[in-house]
Enzyme design. Structure first.
Site, PDB file in Angstrom:
ATOM      1  N   TRP A 157      71.013  30.712 -13.500  1.00 60.23           N
ATOM      2  CA  TRP A 157      71.296  31.016 -12.103  1.00 60.23           C
ATOM      3  C   TRP A 157      72.788  31.228 -11.937  1.00 60.23           C
ATOM      4  O   TRP A 157      73.593  30.641 -12.651  1.00 60.23           O
ATOM      5  CB  TRP A 157      70.843  29.869 -11.200  1.00 60.23           C
ATOM      6  CG  TRP A 157      71.038  30.172  -9.749  1.00 60.23           C
ATOM      7  CD1 TRP A 157      70.152  30.769  -8.901  1.00 60.23           C
ATOM      8  CD2 TRP A 157      72.214  29.931  -8.968  1.00 60.23           C
ATOM      9  NE1 TRP A 157      70.698  30.907  -7.655  1.00 60.23           N
ATOM     10  CE2 TRP A 157      71.968  30.404  -7.659  1.00 60.23           C
ATOM     11  CE3 TRP A 157      73.457  29.360  -9.260  1.00 60.23           C
ATOM     12  CZ2 TRP A 157      72.906  30.322  -6.638  1.00 60.23           C
ATOM     13  CZ3 TRP A 157      74.403  29.282  -8.240  1.00 60.23           C
ATOM     14  CH2 TRP A 157      74.115  29.753  -6.943  1.00 60.23           C
ATOM     15  N   GLY A 158      73.146  32.076 -10.977  1.00 63.49           N
ATOM     16  CA  GLY A 158      74.558  32.279 -10.684  1.00 63.49           C
ATOM     17  C   GLY A 158      74.919  33.743 -10.639  1.00 63.49           C
ATOM     18  O   GLY A 158      74.059  34.628 -10.765  1.00 63.49           O
ATOM     19  N   GLY A 159      76.205  33.998 -10.479  1.00 66.10           N
ATOM     20  CA  GLY A 159      76.671  35.358 -10.302  1.00 66.10           C
ATOM     21  C   GLY A 159      76.428  36.250 -11.494  1.00 66.10           C
ATOM     22  O   GLY A 159      76.022  37.412 -11.347  1.00 66.10           O
ATOM     23  N   ILE A 160      76.656  35.745 -12.712  1.00 64.71           N
ATOM     24  CA  ILE A 160      76.473  36.583 -13.900  1.00 64.71           C
ATOM     25  C   ILE A 160      75.003  36.939 -14.111  1.00 64.71           C
ATOM     26  O   ILE A 160      74.675  38.122 -14.289  1.00 64.71           O
ATOM     27  CB  ILE A 160      77.097  35.922 -15.145  1.00 64.71           C
ATOM     28  CG1 ILE A 160      78.630  35.895 -15.011  1.00 64.71           C
ATOM     29  CG2 ILE A 160      76.693  36.656 -16.420  1.00 64.71           C
ATOM     30  CD1 ILE A 160      79.345  35.136 -16.098  1.00 64.71           C
ATOM     31  N   GLU A 164      63.538  29.487 -18.876  1.00 69.17           N
ATOM     32  CA  GLU A 164      63.538  28.107 -18.382  1.00 69.17           C
ATOM     33  C   GLU A 164      63.513  28.109 -16.858  1.00 69.17           C
ATOM     34  O   GLU A 164      62.650  27.519 -16.223  1.00 69.17           O
ATOM     35  CB  GLU A 164      64.790  27.413 -18.891  1.00 69.17           C
ATOM     36  CG  GLU A 164      65.078  26.065 -18.290  1.00 69.17           C
ATOM     37  CD  GLU A 164      66.410  25.529 -18.769  1.00 69.17           C
ATOM     38  OE1 GLU A 164      67.145  24.981 -17.933  1.00 69.17           O
ATOM     39  OE2 GLU A 164      66.727  25.652 -19.971  1.00 69.17           O
ATOM     40  N   LEU A 205      81.844  27.095 -20.623  1.00 67.61           N
ATOM     41  CA  LEU A 205      83.124  26.744 -20.006  1.00 67.61           C
ATOM     42  C   LEU A 205      84.307  27.047 -20.914  1.00 67.61           C
ATOM     43  O   LEU A 205      85.412  27.304 -20.439  1.00 67.61           O
ATOM     44  CB  LEU A 205      83.143  25.252 -19.645  1.00 67.61           C
ATOM     45  CG  LEU A 205      82.072  24.768 -18.671  1.00 67.61           C
ATOM     46  CD1 LEU A 205      82.113  23.248 -18.550  1.00 67.61           C
ATOM     47  CD2 LEU A 205      82.265  25.412 -17.302  1.00 67.61           C
ATOM     48  N   GLY A 249      68.853  24.005 -21.292  1.00 66.70           N
ATOM     49  CA  GLY A 249      68.082  24.795 -22.247  1.00 66.70           C
ATOM     50  C   GLY A 249      68.904  25.800 -23.023  1.00 66.70           C
ATOM     51  O   GLY A 249      68.340  26.642 -23.739  1.00 66.70           O
ATOM     52  N   LYS A 302      90.975  28.633 -13.081  1.00 68.90           N
ATOM     53  CA  LYS A 302      92.087  28.157 -12.244  1.00 68.90           C
ATOM     54  C   LYS A 302      93.067  29.279 -11.917  1.00 68.90           C
ATOM     55  O   LYS A 302      94.259  29.216 -12.233  1.00 68.90           O
ATOM     56  CB  LYS A 302      92.797  26.972 -12.901  1.00 68.90           C
ATOM     57  CG  LYS A 302      91.914  25.720 -12.986  1.00 68.90           C
ATOM     58  CD  LYS A 302      92.698  24.493 -13.386  1.00 68.90           C
ATOM     59  CE  LYS A 302      91.792  23.258 -13.348  1.00 68.90           C
ATOM     60  NZ  LYS A 302      92.522  22.016 -13.725  1.00 68.90           N
TER      61      LYS A 302
END
Length: 437
Positions: free
Chosen positions: A222-225, A244, A319, A342, A367
């Site tokens: 899930w998310g923008g990418i 998943e 990250l 997953g 940042k």
């Protein structure tokens, strides 16, 4: 015919006998009990809140859970009464884990049902379910994962029946005879707001879409990418989904016809997932949808099951990536931020798959551009979520780095080439000092 009607009346009678208030259900929990709740949207919030309200009456209660919603017992004064074992930290549990009020349990997501069977007692299990059908069955709705295993092992089972929980297909049914206490509620399910896609996310999605062939079988988070990737894949044909997490972007792929699951080797014609999280639009789309099957995580995320489909494409975020390709996707140094989830399961599954491709994605900086996500070495204390031997591709907004099958020297060069230009010089110098290039 009469016996069928009698059975239905019997189920309805049993249902009524088991209905109770959240407070009455919470009273079942005793000091020293071990509880298990589902991931995220499957958390029975009324039961959990009622339990948290009486936490000072209890001692040594343990809750095992993957991703949490209720913050009420993640406090210093709650820890002696209710202690949480977090299998994946969220915004709710993160501070408690970092301060020692809760514990973190490292795991591969596909192994959680086995860990429940072999290591963790379950005195009470609770979950959100869709309403009971005429045959006496509820469904685990949006959160199947390890829920079935927890219910199977539990001494007492509490279900929170919510008519807003979609009724789902697959291996996700619970019979009234397996249930001890029923809480009725009608409240909106936990949902996510879809943020606009940023230029960085759009660039990453574009790079990945160029490498996804027609007929590929997708896993996305899930998310923008992932949303950017889904948007970029709308013109593709005969895509499949074995994932998943089921999310809103996948709804668009299914509605557009880009996903029809016709070329999958397993569950042909079906989208397969183990839990879902998104907007109410996703939940409405899933309700009684025979094209979507929800299965336990030890089946869905098992790498060899993933690899049974050809051309699996896994897309996961990280990250931090070092110049060998080791990925830290769950911590900032020693501070636990999330969990493995997953990611490792699907990276390995895509490697097993005939024609499979695994993409690890990250913005090149963090940042406000002051920190490079591609680093000479991972930060001290950082967790290696995905090892260097498993990583296939790494993608930033500056391009794609192929790592699988490459020498250590070529890996470093490829990764430096997709780092932000502001950091390529110092990365090159660091690589030379380490004899990487």
């Amino acid at each position: 015919m009469e016996s069928v009607k009698n059975a239905k009346r019997s189920y309805e009678k049993e249902y009524r006998q088991k209905v109770c208030s959240p407070v009455e259900a919470a009273a079942v929990v005793k000091s020293g009990d071990c509880l298990c709740f589902p991931i995220s949207v499957g958390e029975p919030t009324l039961f959990v809140r009622a339990l948290a309200a009486r936490r000072h009456e209890l001692e040594g209660v343990v809750i095992n859970q993957q991703h949490h919603l209720c913050p009420d017992y993640f406090t210093e004064d709650s820890a002696p009464h209710i202690k949480v074992n977090a299998w994946f930290t969220s915004h709710v549990s993160r501070e408690a884990v970092q301060k020692g009020w809760a514990d973190f349990v490292p795991n591969y997501f596909h192994e959680v049902p086995r860990l429940l069977r072999d290591y963790w007692p379950v005195d009470v299990a609770g979950t959100v379910v869709s309403p009971m059908d005429e045959h006496g069955y509820f469904t685990c709705s949006l959160s199947v994962a390890y829920t079935m295993e927890a219910i199977k092992k539990a001494k007492k089972v509490v279900v929170q029946v919510n008519p807003q929980a979609p009724r789902t297909h697959g291996n996700c049914h619970i019979h009234i005879s397996e249930v001890d206490h029923i809480i009725e509620c009608d409240e909106p399910l936990a949902s996510l707001t879809i943020p606009p896609i940023t230029p960085v996310e759009e660039a990453i999605g574009g790079y990945i879409s160029e490498l996804v062939e027609d007929g590929s079988c997708l896993q996305l988070g899930w998310g923008g990418i992932p949303n950017s990737v889904c948007k970029a894949l709308l013109h593709k044909k005969d895509l499949g989904i074995h994932t998943e997490l089921l999310s809103d972007g996948m709804v668009d792929l299914m509605l557009s016809g880009a996903v029809n699951n016709s070329r999958k080797q397993t569950h042909t014609g079906k989208t397969v997932a183990t839990f879902a999280l998104g907007t109410s639009r996703l939940y409405e789309f899933m309700n009684e949808n025979p094209r979507i099957e929800m299965h336990p995580v030890d089946y869905v995320n098992y790498p060899h099951n993933i690899g049974k489909n050809d051309n699996v494409v896994s897309i996961n975020a990280t990250l931090e990536v070092d110049l060998l390709g080791q990925c830290c996707s769950e911590s900032f140094g020693h501070l636990q931020y999330s969990g493995t989830g997953g990611q490792a399961d699907f990276v390995r599954g895509s490697n097993i798959s005939n024609g499979g491709k695994g993409f690890i994605t990250t913005a090149s900086t963090a940042k406000n551009g002051t920190i490079s996500r591609i680093v000479p070495t991972l930060a001290p204390g950082a967790s290696v979520t995905t090892g260097k031997n498993d990583v296939d591709y790494v993608v930033t907004e500056f391009g794609v780095a192929k790592l699988r099958g490459q020498t250590a020297r070529q890996r470093a060069i490829n990764l430096i080439n997709i780092a932000h230009p502001d950091f390529r010089g110092e990365l090159t110098e660091a690589a030379r000092r380490m004899n990487r290039i």
